[in-house]
Design a protein around this motif. Structure first.
Motif, PDB file in Angstrom:
ATOM      1  N   GLN A 176       0.862  -1.296  -0.082  1.00  0.00           N
ATOM      2  CA  GLN A 176       0.035  -0.218   0.131  1.00  0.00           C
ATOM      3  C   GLN A 176       1.018   1.526   0.091  1.00  0.00           C
TER       4      GLN A 176
ATOM      5  N   GLU B 210      -3.879  -2.840  -6.632  1.00  0.00           N
ATOM      6  CA  GLU B 210      -3.897  -1.249  -6.600  1.00  0.00           C
ATOM      7  C   GLU B 210      -2.538  -0.622  -6.870  1.00  0.00           C
ATOM      8  N   ALA B 211      -1.420  -1.258  -6.250  1.00  0.00           N
ATOM      9  CA  ALA B 211      -0.180  -0.587  -6.232  1.00  0.00           C
ATOM     10  C   ALA B 211       0.224  -0.373  -7.767  1.00  0.00           C
TER      11      ALA B 211
ATOM     12  N   LYS C 249       1.440   4.394  -2.786  1.00  0.00           N
ATOM     13  CA  LYS C 249       1.366   5.837  -2.525  1.00  0.00           C
ATOM     14  C   LYS C 249       2.601   6.340  -3.089  1.00  0.00           C
TER      15      LYS C 249
ATOM     16  N   ALA D  50      -3.955  -5.206  -2.658  1.00  0.00           N
ATOM     17  CA  ALA D  50      -2.918  -4.302  -2.314  1.00  0.00           C
ATOM     18  C   ALA D  50      -1.969  -4.314  -3.245  1.00  0.00           C
TER      19      ALA D  50
END
Ligand code: HEM
Length: 619
Positions: free
Chosen positions: A409, A514-515, A413, A511
């Motif tokens: 995660q 999403e990354a 970001k 996760a």
């Protein structure tokens, strides 16, 4: 689940001549009649036949194994209370028997614990002896339900109970010195009629006399013999309280509102009475108490609860879980280990150092194996230990995989930073190494002959691997979320709630992708179908592999995830082979079709897109 008996008794094999010691007659003494048998006498009067379980720890442990009892919390018998004697004699007597109890417990391999007794006619002396006994290792105190004319709402006794709360001592109230004995000279009526009435009187006095209002909620009190006649006649008490001002007493609430302030034991000897008791008091308030090893006790300890129609989770509460709370066993374990530390501190010049054993909680760990077979089958210990080690490794896997999710995660970001990707790959490598061990470990269990497993398998039902909360958590955490599997965890609300949480939380699968989205490697149309989403994810993985020089770190993560997936399938396969080797194609104890059901799970993959990407690669 540990089975704990909180109400049973002991007599030492020998003790000083109390009549000579104090210069007063009619003290209890022991007359050995033949090997392993004795009579307790009071002065010249016969009191009770007893046998070696009263004083021989080996005999106790054998009978505990026979009955499936993990721990007994023993106390002396009320004939030794001596509340009607000079306080200094009662104190000396209490100290003799309190120390004798600990000597017996010391030979009990950690399975025998004790409640002390105190000279309750002298509150100061009683408080001091309680504190001394708690420091020496007692878990609490057994008291009588009255001291002469004083009931349990007497201010002095309430002061003593307050001290018990301060010391964290559990209190078992035992009826004694029964009233009306001149009208009950025969047929053991003081025990069958007098005792239940005395206990009821003890509870009612505490409620109506306002003792529970004065005492903190932390006080832990249990009344013996199911609380005597209390539960059955609570309606009568409640009715009087509502309709008769003089029956109200000093209490702030109605009698029925105090049921959550005390416990009772299960020594009622009738399944209907037990059910009624649980209905009245609540499943959290009844605990296994047997009165072992006396003739009026339960002859197969725990049988009444085990053979009842109560649901399994209620039985677990009654057989041990409530006692763990009543005795504050987790706190007591911490204190013991602190005491061990203290001892080693004194013994060693390098003070303040943990010991190997206290740091790793070795004594507690070695207490956690409770075979169910009777007589104990040699291989059941292996069966338990292998499962326990799997669960420990599952715990470590959850710990590491949670950290992997957090790293991925963070990587999403902050796509420029490489540290989190590196850390995720490093931890995933640990997870694959652990899983490799888990695949291998089945071979140890395969040293157990199928006949040996069958010898104790019947004891396991309905316990099954289906109920491994951590295994299911691992599946959910990795992304295989099957809500239907929650049904196996209904009997354990904490496990159920934890799995529900996992269902809602982002998985490792989420996760990871999403990354990739954050890095711009993956775009999914809002209205895309499931198939289109799957293909998009597989193509994103493909794009990483196609540009190896730019994505070495992410490719490493992909390889570790693939390997983990592969090893978990390997685990499933080896488990099936073990199952077939041990029980063939029989049904499972959890009610599934056994190996044919388990074979259906072989197709489960956590990261199918990583496998699909391999199909898509071209030369
Ligand atoms: C004699 C050894 C074993 C036998 C006979 C056995 C048998 C079975 C059976 C028949 C099932 C299907 C569910 C059921 O109906 O009960 C099952 C499930 C399961 N077993 Fe075992 N098992 C053994 C050892 C182990 C060990 C050592 C573990 C280690 C943790 C384990 C973990 C599990 C898990 C997690 C499941 C659920 C699997 C799933 O839902 O995909 N079993 N077992």
């Amino acid at each position: 689940m540990p089975v704990i008996d909180i109400h049973n008794h002991f007599f030492p094999g020998a003790w000083p001549d109390l009549a000579a010691r104090y210069g007063t007659p009619n003290w209890p003494w022991i007359k050995h009649t033949e090997p392993g048998k004795a009579d307790v006498m009071i002065g010249d009067r016969f009191f009770r036949h007893i046998y070696s379980a009263c004083w021989d720890p080996q005999k106790r442990l054998e009978e505990m194994d026979r009955d499936g009892v993990a721990m007994q919390v023993l106390s002396a018998t009320p004939v030794l209370f001596a509340y009607d004697r000079p306080a200094e004699h009662a104190l000396d007597c209490a100290q003799l028997f309190n120390d004798a109890a600990l000597e017996l417990c010391a030979q009990g391999k950690g399975r025998l614990r004790a409640l002390c007794q105190v000279p309750l006619q002298d509150v100061d002396a009683a408080c001091k002896e309680l504190s001394r006994s708690m420091r020496a290792g007692h878990l609490g105190v057994q008291i009588g339900n009255h001291v002469g004319e004083k009931n349990l709402d007497d201010p002095g006794i309430v002061t003593f109970l307050q001290h018990c709360a301060d010391e964290g001592a559990a209190v078992l109230v035992h009826p004694w010195d029964m009233f009306g004995q001149s009208r009950m000279p025969k047929y053991m009526m003081p025990w069958t009629v007098g005792m239940p009435a005395e206990t009821q009187l003890g509870i009612v006095a505490m409620i109506l006399g306002g003792a529970f209002d004065k005492l903190p909620r932390s006080i832990r009190v249990c009344f013996a013999h199911g609380g005597g006649s209390f539960a059955f006649l609570l309606g009568r008490l409640q009715n009087a309280w509502q309709h008769h001002p003089v029956a109200r007493g000093l209490c702030e609430l109605a009698p029925k509102d105090y049921l959550n302030r005390f416990y009772v034991d299960s020594a009622v000897f009738d399944p209907r009475a037990l059910k009624y008791l649980v209905d009245t008091m609540g499943a959290e308030r009844v605990m296994l108490g047997s009165d072992y090893p006396f003739p009026l006790g339960e002859h197969r300890v725990g049988e009444l609860i085990r053979s009842s129609d109560l649901p399994q989770h209620t039985k677990s509460r009654l057989l041990g879980e409530n006692a763990e709370e009543f005795l504050n066993l987790s706190r007591n374990a911490a204190i013991e280990s602190a005491q061990t530390d203290k001892a080693s501190e004194l013994a060693s010049p390098e003070s303040h150092q943990l010991t190997y054993s206290s740091y790793l909680r070795v004594p507690e760990l070695l207490q956690l194996q409770h075979p169910q077979s009777r007589p104990q089958h040699h291989d059941e210990l292996l069966f338990i230990i292998v499962h326990q080690t799997y669960e420990l490794w599952f715990k470590e896997l959850l710990h590491d995989l949670d950290a992997v999710v957090a790293n991925l995660q963070d990587a999403g970001k902050n796509p420029e930073s490489r540290d989190e990707v590196y850390e995720a790959a490093r931890l995933l490598r640990r997870c694959t190494e652990i899983t490799r061990v888990l695949v291998e470990q089945f071979t140890i269990l395969e040293t157990m002959l199928p006949t040996h497993f069958l010898a104790f398998r019947g004891k396991l039902e309905p316990a099954s691997g289906f109920q491994s909360e951590q295994f299911r958590e691992l599946e959910f955490l990795c992304g295989l979320k099957d809500e239907k599997m929650l049904r196996y965890h209904r009997p354990t609300p904490e496990a159920h709630a934890q799995l529900e949480r996992r269902l809602k939380e982002p998985s490792l699968h989420d996760a990871f992708f999403e990354a990739l989205c954050s890095m711009g490697k993956l775009q999914i149309e809002k209205n895309a179908s499931e198939r289109e989403r799957f293909d998009a994810r597989a193509r994103a993985v493909l794009s990483l592999y196609r540009d190896e020089p730019s994505h070495r770190d992410w490719i490493d993560v992909c390889e570790r995830l693939t390997e983990f997936d592969e090893l978990v399938v390997g685990w499933r396969l080896r488990h099936i082979q073990l199952v077939e080797r041990v029980i063939g194609t029989r049904m499972g104890t959890g009610g599934s079709a056994g190996s044919s059901y388990l074979k259906l799970t072989l197709d489960k993959k956590f990261f199918p897109e990583l496998w699909e990407a391999r199909t898509l690669l071209t030369e």
